[in-house]
Design a protein around this motif. Sequence first.
Motif, PDB file in Angstrom:
ATOM      1  N   SER A  89      66.176  23.468-127.129  1.00  6.79           N
ATOM      2  CA  SER A  89      65.212  24.193-126.297  1.00  6.79           C
ATOM      3  C   SER A  89      65.806  24.652-124.969  1.00  6.79           C
ATOM      4  O   SER A  89      65.341  25.623-124.380  1.00  6.79           O
ATOM      5  N   SER A  90      66.827  23.951-124.481  1.00  9.11           N
ATOM      6  CA  SER A  90      67.467  24.346-123.214  1.00  9.11           C
ATOM      7  C   SER A  90      68.849  24.943-123.422  1.00  9.11           C
ATOM      8  O   SER A  90      69.242  25.873-122.714  1.00  9.11           O
ATOM      9  N   CYS A  91      69.587  24.420-124.385  1.00  4.70           N
ATOM     10  CA  CYS A  91      70.984  24.825-124.575  1.00  4.70           C
ATOM     11  C   CYS A  91      71.204  25.697-125.806  1.00  4.70           C
ATOM     12  O   CYS A  91      72.301  26.227-125.995  1.00  4.70           O
ATOM     13  N   GLY A  92      70.191  25.815-126.665  1.00  4.69           N
ATOM     14  CA  GLY A  92      70.311  26.687-127.823  1.00  4.69           C
ATOM     15  C   GLY A  92      70.841  26.042-129.082  1.00  4.69           C
ATOM     16  O   GLY A  92      70.956  26.694-130.115  1.00  4.69           O
ATOM     17  N   ALA A  93      71.175  24.747-129.030  1.00  7.55           N
ATOM     18  CA  ALA A  93      71.698  24.079-130.216  1.00  7.55           C
ATOM     19  C   ALA A  93      71.490  22.585-130.102  1.00  7.55           C
ATOM     20  O   ALA A  93      71.414  22.038-128.998  1.00  7.55           O
ATOM     21  N   LEU A  94      71.420  21.911-131.259  1.00 10.77           N
ATOM     22  CA  LEU A  94      71.314  20.452-131.274  1.00 10.77           C
ATOM     23  C   LEU A  94      72.504  19.828-130.560  1.00 10.77           C
ATOM     24  O   LEU A  94      72.351  18.911-129.757  1.00 10.77           O
ATOM     25  N   LEU A  95      73.694  20.342-130.859  1.00 16.20           N
ATOM     26  CA  LEU A  95      74.940  19.857-130.250  1.00 16.20           C
ATOM     27  C   LEU A  95      75.540  21.003-129.438  1.00 16.20           C
ATOM     28  O   LEU A  95      76.304  21.818-129.971  1.00 16.20           O
ATOM     29  N   PRO A  96      75.184  21.100-128.163  1.00 17.95           N
ATOM     30  CA  PRO A  96      75.589  22.258-127.359  1.00 17.95           C
ATOM     31  C   PRO A  96      77.097  22.458-127.249  1.00 17.95           C
ATOM     32  O   PRO A  96      77.564  23.578-127.068  1.00 17.95           O
ATOM     33  N   THR A  97      77.879  21.379-127.361  1.00 13.31           N
ATOM     34  CA  THR A  97      79.336  21.520-127.277  1.00 13.31           C
ATOM     35  C   THR A  97      79.963  21.716-128.660  1.00 13.31           C
ATOM     36  O   THR A  97      81.170  21.918-128.767  1.00 13.31           O
ATOM     37  N   GLY A  98      79.124  21.630-129.706  1.00 13.28           N
ATOM     38  CA  GLY A  98      79.623  21.798-131.058  1.00 13.28           C
ATOM     39  C   GLY A  98      80.251  20.557-131.640  1.00 13.28           C
ATOM     40  O   GLY A  98      80.783  20.590-132.752  1.00 13.28           O
ATOM     41  N   ARG A 124      78.173  15.927-114.777  1.00 12.23           N
ATOM     42  CA  ARG A 124      78.398  17.284-114.279  1.00 12.23           C
ATOM     43  C   ARG A 124      79.336  18.071-115.186  1.00 12.23           C
ATOM     44  O   ARG A 124      79.090  19.245-115.484  1.00 12.23           O
ATOM     45  N   LYS A 125      80.409  17.421-115.632  1.00 10.06           N
ATOM     46  CA  LYS A 125      81.342  18.108-116.537  1.00 10.06           C
ATOM     47  C   LYS A 125      80.663  18.419-117.867  1.00 10.06           C
ATOM     48  O   LYS A 125      80.852  19.509-118.430  1.00 10.06           O
ATOM     49  N   ALA A 126      79.867  17.482-118.358  1.00 11.19           N
ATOM     50  CA  ALA A 126      79.144  17.713-119.607  1.00 11.19           C
ATOM     51  C   ALA A 126      78.153  18.862-119.455  1.00 11.19           C
ATOM     52  O   ALA A 126      77.994  19.677-120.369  1.00 11.19           O
ATOM     53  N   GLY A 127      77.481  18.942-118.292  1.00  7.13           N
ATOM     54  CA  GLY A 127      76.537  20.028-118.051  1.00  7.13           C
ATOM     55  C   GLY A 127      77.193  21.392-118.179  1.00  7.13           C
ATOM     56  O   GLY A 127      76.631  22.324-118.779  1.00  7.13           O
ATOM     57  N   GLU A 128      78.390  21.529-117.627  1.00 13.02           N
ATOM     58  CA  GLU A 128      79.115  22.792-117.761  1.00 13.02           C
ATOM     59  C   GLU A 128      79.479  23.057-119.214  1.00 13.02           C
ATOM     60  O   GLU A 128      79.352  24.181-119.704  1.00 13.02           O
ATOM     61  N   MET A 129      79.930  22.029-119.913  1.00 10.98           N
ATOM     62  CA  MET A 129      80.308  22.180-121.318  1.00 10.98           C
ATOM     63  C   MET A 129      79.108  22.513-122.196  1.00 10.98           C
ATOM     64  O   MET A 129      79.251  23.150-123.244  1.00 10.98           O
ATOM     65  N   MET A 130      77.910  22.108-121.767  1.00  6.91           N
ATOM     66  CA  MET A 130      76.685  22.377-122.528  1.00  6.91           C
ATOM     67  C   MET A 130      76.085  23.736-122.203  1.00  6.91           C
ATOM     68  O   MET A 130      75.036  24.097-122.729  1.00  6.91           O
ATOM     69  N   GLY A 131      76.727  24.471-121.295  1.00  6.61           N
ATOM     70  CA  GLY A 131      76.245  25.802-120.944  1.00  6.61           C
ATOM     71  C   GLY A 131      75.187  25.810-119.872  1.00  6.61           C
ATOM     72  O   GLY A 131      74.507  26.816-119.676  1.00  6.61           O
ATOM     73  N   LEU A 132      75.036  24.692-119.127  1.00  5.99           N
ATOM     74  CA  LEU A 132      74.011  24.586-118.095  1.00  5.99           C
ATOM     75  C   LEU A 132      74.528  24.944-116.708  1.00  5.99           C
ATOM     76  O   LEU A 132      73.772  24.930-115.742  1.00  5.99           O
ATOM     77  N   GLY A 133      75.825  25.248-116.608  1.00  8.65           N
ATOM     78  CA  GLY A 133      76.400  25.642-115.325  1.00  8.65           C
ATOM     79  C   GLY A 133      76.582  24.468-114.382  1.00  8.65           C
ATOM     80  O   GLY A 133      76.804  23.332-114.810  1.00  8.65           O
ATOM     81  N   ASP A 134      76.468  24.762-113.088  1.00  6.09           N
ATOM     82  CA  ASP A 134      76.606  23.722-112.064  1.00  6.09           C
ATOM     83  C   ASP A 134      75.319  22.902-112.017  1.00  6.09           C
ATOM     84  O   ASP A 134      74.275  23.404-111.609  1.00  6.09           O
ATOM     85  N   VAL A 135      75.384  21.647-112.413  1.00  5.22           N
ATOM     86  CA  VAL A 135      74.184  20.799-112.477  1.00  5.22           C
ATOM     87  C   VAL A 135      74.153  19.771-111.350  1.00  5.22           C
ATOM     88  O   VAL A 135      73.384  18.809-111.406  1.00  5.22           O
TER      89      VAL A 135
END
Length: 362
Positions: free
Chosen positions: A171-180, A234-245
């Motif tokens: 719902s927020s990142c577009g996928a179950l596993l946002p980093t694949g 924070r690093k995971a947030g960027e990897m999940m496509g959420l930008g600067d969290v």
Amino acid sequence: MTQTAIPFLFMRGGTSRGPYFKRADLPEDLDTLSQVLIAAVGAGHPLNIDGIGGGAAVTTKVVMLSRSEREDADIDYFFGQVAVEERLVDYKPTCGNMLSGVGPASIELGLFAPADGETRIRIHAVNTGALVEAVVQTPGGKVVYEGEAAIDGVPGTAAPVLLNFMDVVGSSCGALLPTGKLRQEIDGIEVTCMDVAMPMVIARAADFGLTGYETREELDANKDFYARMEPIRRKAGEMMGLGDVSKSVTPKFGILSKAREGGTVSARYFMPWNCHPSMAVTGSQCLASCALTPGTVAEGLAEPAEGQPAVVTIEHASGRIDVTVDYEMKGEAFELRSAGLLRTARLLARGEIYVPGAVWAG
């Protein structure tokens, strides 16, 4: 300058609490809206002394409601997470506990007509796009709050509010596993990044040198843990496509350990800069999905869940929460259909809240 009066309900929703407003009674502009909510809650002070917040993240939450224009929904639920000690409002997440009060509040505010017996309300969570059906007890066409349902983290019993969450995967990142990936290593800690109802970064408690059974107070006093956890988040947030969290409460962080009270798994949920006193409704769905998905950091910790739908029992800092998960495995891929939870809510007060006219003239 005179103060501006805004009608509101003050409600407990699940294990959270805060004001419920009609969206039309608040400013449309988000910058002005944020200043109004900050003033109402009293953000910027650890006690929220100049507002109605309770000095904790679970008591500085705000709900804004309106009739939905969507064909598949009756009510639009817009959520704001107001900070405690900073003058900030985050509109990225939603809150499943406060959602428990959306059905009753919609009826109390005249936004939805109740049925006799029980009332089903389709709710659109504006922040994430999720759809949720709430079942509210309304004998005689009136909301009742007294009942026999109990949830850990709230004293006593109350009338049940049933929540059935749909379309919450990605719902927020577009996928179950946002980093694949089912799991990956960040700063020496293996994590699963997952987005079900709430984007989360999930790790094993033992990898931080924790048992996973620590109390909220013990965890919040462990500054070394937060100093190590936050850079990972924070690093995971960027990897999940959420930008600067760095200034956002999403993604949330969770740690897992084996259940010790007969549940499926034990967890602690972080909001993210302090430990939740119990468990977030949205977070519980993500953690339950993690526990059911082979190959995640939950593998080897979570007890097998039987039946379809499966009941996943998460042991948390105040007790336990049951999540009923309707899902299927397509090969090794986890596919969630819906997740259901039982919550309670209670109307605490109604009236007008006042904010300085200099903040908003109304």
